[in-house]
Design an enzyme around this catalytic site. Structure first.
Site: not given
Length: 341
Positions: A40, A43
């Site tokens: 995450t 990202h």
């Protein structure tokens, strides 16, 4: 305090001087020792479409951590100064139907540490005491710092009975690899993991996978034949979010097989539902960790001899955070640890 922030709406993460967070009546202030970089966080670094639609800027990021309690809110009970803790990164509302029924992992109003509120890539973090988990003395800081993704692996792997079963895991990211280790530890027969990343497939072998299959070079059906499998996989763990991988899983599942899905597809994913219907497959979506059953299982698995330490491949001081993000973004790593001491 020193912190890593998504300072601008563009690619990158920046070191900043951020204000030390204030402690509420029901909170703990945690001095961070170690953090781990999550997919995450990558990202968010890359500033992809999901990040642009989700992350407020500026935002201190990060949600995988271990640290020491240094201040306690006046209404908190059960914690002491000096307690070593990690914590559940999903802050739940406490008043929706699922929260009130004890199914807090299904809260519809979840707020994510390092996603929707200030995160753990900082010298100090404040979280509700409810979300903190005390780390047993015989579990290292390194392992405690990756309890969040380890919990994803444990939650997914333990969704179904594994004893004596043949398991297919699609996606050899760190979570998929740890799931393979969990499956073998609790008694699965064959654990086959697929990917196209040779580095991570080798890691999966070190973590106990029966076979680590590069699907660009080898057919899954041939591997099944080599293992003497004649009826398909009993349990599938979809960790990749790649449509072709899920299609392959549907093709190779036994009738009555069970699938747990953690991988998130990049968009709409069409599948042949007739295979689900005629095979009588059960499919379960997985999000996060069960609070706090998964956390107790994690600690118990490690204390019973499960070794997930090979998944940690890189260590950096937080001042070298760029090298850590470069390692994660390359795909040639397992978990990357940043030290804040």
């Amino acid at each position: 305090m020193k912190a890593l922030s998504k300072l601008k709406p563009e690619e990158g993460i920046w070191m900043v001087d951020a204000p030390k967070p204030e402690v509420g009546h029901n909170d703990l202030l945690i001095k961070i020792r170690k953090t781990a970089i999550c997919g995450t966080d990558v990202h968010i670094y890359n500033w992809d479409e999901w990040s642009q639609n989700t992350i407020p800027v500026p935002m201190v990021v990060g949600h995988e951590y271990v640290g020491e309690v240094v201040e306690i809110g006046q209404e908190v009970r059960g914690f002491q100064i000096g307690d070593r803790v990690s914590g559940e990164g999903h802050i739940t509302c406490g008043h929706c139907r699922n929260c009130r029924a004890g199914r807090t992992h299904l809260c519809r109003n979840t707020s994510g540490v390092g996603v929707n509120r200030e995160g753990a890539f900082a010298e100090y973090l404040v979280i509700p005491a409810f979300n903190a988990f005390k780390i047993p003395d015989d579990i290292s800081d390194d392992l405690a710092s990756i309890f969040d993704p380890f919990g994803n692996a444990v939650h997914t792997a333990l969704s179904f009975d594994l004893v004596g079963e043949d398991v297919l895991i699609t996606g050899a990211g760190p979570i998929g690899i740890m799931a393979a280790a969990v499956c073998r530890h609790v008694g699965a027969r064959h654990v086959v993991i697929t990917d196209v990343n040779e580095y991570r497939l080798e890691l999966a072998k070190k973590m106990g996978a029966t076979r680590a299959v590069n699907v660009a070079k080898e057919k899954l059906e041939d591997v099944m034949q080599d293992l003497g499998m004649t009826e398909g996989f009993d349990v599938g763990l979809e960790m990749s979010g790649v449509p072709a991988a899920f299609h392959s899983m549907l093709d190779t599942m036994n009738h009555g097989g069970k699938i747990a899905m953690l991988g998130i597809p990049g968009g709409d994913m069409a599948i042949d539902w007739s295979k689900v219907i005629f095979k009588g497959l059960i499919i379960k979506g997985i999000y996060g960790r069960e609070m706090f059953e998964t956390w107790y299982k994690m600690a118990s698995l490690i204390q019973s001899g499960l070794d997930i330490s090979p998944i940690i491949t890189h260590h950096y001081n937080v001042d070298d955070f760029q090298a850590g993000f470069d390692a994660m973004r390359s795909g040639q790593s397992g978990k990357v640890i940043l030290s804040w001491d």
